[in-house]
Design a protein around this motif. Structure first.
Motif, short mmCIF file in Angstrom:
data_model
loop_
_atom_site.label_atom_id
_atom_site.label_comp_id
_atom_site.label_asym_id
_atom_site.label_seq_id
_atom_site.Cartn_x
_atom_site.Cartn_y
_atom_site.Cartn_z
N GLU A 139 0.83 -1.20 0.00
CA GLU A 139 0.00 0.00 0.00
C GLU A 139 0.87 1.25 0.00
O GLU A 139 0.57 2.24 -0.68
CB GLU A 139 -0.92 0.00 1.23
CG GLU A 139 -2.03 -1.02 1.19
CD GLU A 139 -3.14 -0.65 0.21
OE1 GLU A 139 -3.17 0.52 -0.21
OE2 GLU A 139 -3.95 -1.52 -0.12
N GLU A 192 0.85 4.23 -2.82
CA GLU A 192 0.57 5.60 -2.40
C GLU A 192 1.67 6.55 -2.86
O GLU A 192 1.39 7.66 -3.34
CB GLU A 192 0.41 5.65 -0.88
CG GLU A 192 0.29 7.05 -0.30
CD GLU A 192 -0.90 7.83 -0.86
OE1 GLU A 192 -0.83 9.07 -0.90
OE2 GLU A 192 -1.90 7.18 -1.25
N GLN A 223 -2.44 -4.34 -7.73
CA GLN A 223 -2.97 -4.26 -6.37
C GLN A 223 -4.25 -5.08 -6.26
O GLN A 223 -5.14 -4.98 -7.09
CB GLN A 223 -3.24 -2.79 -6.01
CG GLN A 223 -3.57 -2.56 -4.55
CD GLN A 223 -3.82 -1.09 -4.27
OE1 GLN A 223 -4.53 -0.43 -5.01
NE2 GLN A 223 -3.22 -0.57 -3.22
#
Length: 524
Positions: A348, A352, A378
């Motif tokens: 994650e 990001e 993802q």
């Protein structure tokens, strides 16, 4: 300490001496690991302290598989991994496969202290070793270890409590012994080359003295001024250009010992990384990161070294931290994007940061591409199936938009066309997939000069031909499918042969552990 604690009272003194001399072979030689093998790793860390609770510096810590040798004779097998404690008495094994182990710690010529430990994947175990007084009698008379200063103090070689290794020689490598698929291996090699290019950022190099006009005069000057780190670094540059990597790394190491500056440490580490001495390179970059926590390129290099050793999660963390350290610097994002492009499921944090990169540089084709790739890999985390489908559809649309933007910004971006083809294939939209694959091949010509050939070009062409063949098969065009498979096979062989030839040309360092109190090996 747990009930599993025990001591190897009957261990002969030669065990630790033998352990301390085990070759620190390139971590890649532990075998070919698949990209998913990273999930099998756990880690082990801890401290070694003496009877009074002070950290023990340069203690040997080794990891062993429990077996008949320990049970029957008290003498362990040779270790699966080995390290030394740092200036704070800390040790760490970052990539340990799940299972039962025995961790031994102590000083040379003394019986080691041992603990049993079970390593679980994706978990970190902490085992502290408190040595009895007889193991640390000599340490009692030594000056207490001072914590590392905020800024490095320029001093002689005594500055280094670690790394404890010497470059014992070079060997002609027949393969790179990397982790994972050939795609991961090629990516590792490309990342190492890119890391070396960051050396140009140092700007700290010194100009040679006016008296230095030739290689011979430089060597004479170094002989007359053996304590000048700039001269050693300059000679290291010369030795590398002359194709003498063994001499080059010794000069870079000497420069870093005399003056542990950011640039000296970085160039020492990159020389080790270039020649696949991955464990020592990791130690040098770790040391550099401790001394220069605001150095972006040191964190990037540490991430690359971790990636090359198969520690993918640790590599991603380094790149994530580097991008947070300098959010406007594109370098960490580019390295992170390349790493994540061959990973199954990026973290994650990685996604990001790549999103932030695309937002900060919306007109950068690579920024849009890498963010798209991370999103496409993802996995949805929601438990509701309908929500999962909706989320996947939204993500797919976002990925397509980013890739279309990338090829709009760079019409010759073959890898982006390839990803579009993969996206359309997943949707069973094979006519659009075929068009995208054809475009990827068209804008990524095979006939380019050797200087222009990159792993990205090779990978894009190879995969595009193969995927195009599969798309043709799905549409019933077996003739074209067979043609593309033949082109793929020819290209794959050519790429493999070129890669193996290049790998054979790189001399690989032979690394040996060095006892802190031993006499360093003198260059030939």
């Amino acid at each position: 300490m747990t009930s599993g604690h025990f001591r190897q009272i009957g261990v002969c003194r030669a065990v630790l001496a033998l352990v301390s001399m085990v070759a620190l072979v390139d971590a890649c030689a532990q075998g070919q690991k698949s990209a998913s093998a990273a999930e099998k790793f756990g880690s082990l860390q801890g401290h070694v302290r003496d009877a009074s609770g002070r950290p023990v510096v340069n203690a040997t810590v080794s990891l062993h598989l429990p077996g008949p040798s320990i049970a029957t004779t008290g003498i362990p097998w040779l270790p699966t991994q080995i390290t030394h404690t740092d200036s704070q008495g800390a040790y760490q094994f970052s990539t340990v496969e799940e299972g039962d182990y025995v961790v031994l710690g102590g000083m040379v010529d003394e019986p080691p202290l041992g603990h049993r430990v079970h390593i679980t994947r994706n978990a970190t175990e902490t085992i502290d070793l408190d040595l009895p007084a007889k193991l640390t009698d000599e340490a009692k008379n030594a000056a207490p270890v001072k914590p590392a200063p905020e800024k490095p103090v320029v001093s002689g070689p005594e500055f280094f409590d670690e790394p404890h290794f010497t470059v014992a020689g070079v060997t002609q490598a027949t393969n790179s012994g990397g982790h994972g698929s050939d795609t991961v291996l090629r990516t590792t090699e490309a990342l190492a080359k890119a890391t070396v290019s960051l050396s140009k950022e140092s700007g700290g190099g010194s100009n040679p003295p006016a008296s230095v006009t030739t290689e011979s005069s430089l060597r004479d000057t170094v002989a007359r001024n053996p304590q000048d780190p700039a001269l050693h670094h300059l000679l290291g540059d010369v030795e590398e250009k002359l194709g003498n990597p063994l001499d080059a790394v010794r000069e870079y190491q000497r420069a870093a010992e005399l003056e542990p500056s950011e640039s000296n440490l970085f160039d020492w580490g990159t020389e080790l990384l270039t020649h696949r001495a991955l464990e020592p390179a990791t130690e040098v970059f770790t040391k550099g990161n401790r001394l220069f926590p605001k150095s972006v390129r040191m964190l990037v290099a540490l991430g690359v070294a971790s990636y090359a050793r198969g520690s993918y999660e640790q590599a991603a963390r380094c790149l994530v931290n580097a991008s947070d350290l300098a959010p406007d610097n594109p370098t960490p994002y580019l390295f992170l994007g390349k790493m994540q492009s061959v990973e199954t499921t990026p973290s994650e944090g990685s996604v990001e940061r790549l999103r932030r990169f695309a937002q900060m540089q919306p007109d950068n084709a690579l920024a849009n591409y890498y963010y798209a790739v991370s999103l496409s890999k993802q996995s949805a985390s929601a438990t509701d199936t309908r929500r999962d489908n909706d989320r996947d559809n939204d993500r797919s649309a976002r990925v397509e938009s980013l890739l279309q933007k990338a090829v709009h910004l760079d019409p010759k971006f073959g890898a982006a066309y390839l990803q579009l083809g993969i996206l359309y294939s997943h949707r069973a939209d094979f006519p659009r997939a075929i068009s995208a694959y054809q475009r990827a091949i068209e804008v990524t010509p095979e006939a380019v000069s050797p200087e222009q050939v990159t792993p990205e070009i090779n990978e894009t062409l190879e995969v595009s031909h193969y995927r195009l063949a599969q798309a043709y098969l799905r549409t019933g065009d077996k003739v074209r499918a067979q043609e593309e498979l033949q082109l793929h096979a020819q290209l794959a062989k050519k790429i493999k042969d070129n890669a193996e030839r290049e790998r054979r040309e790189i001399q690989q360092f032979v690394i040996s552990l060095q006892n802190k109190n031993s006499v360093p090996q003198q260059p030939n």
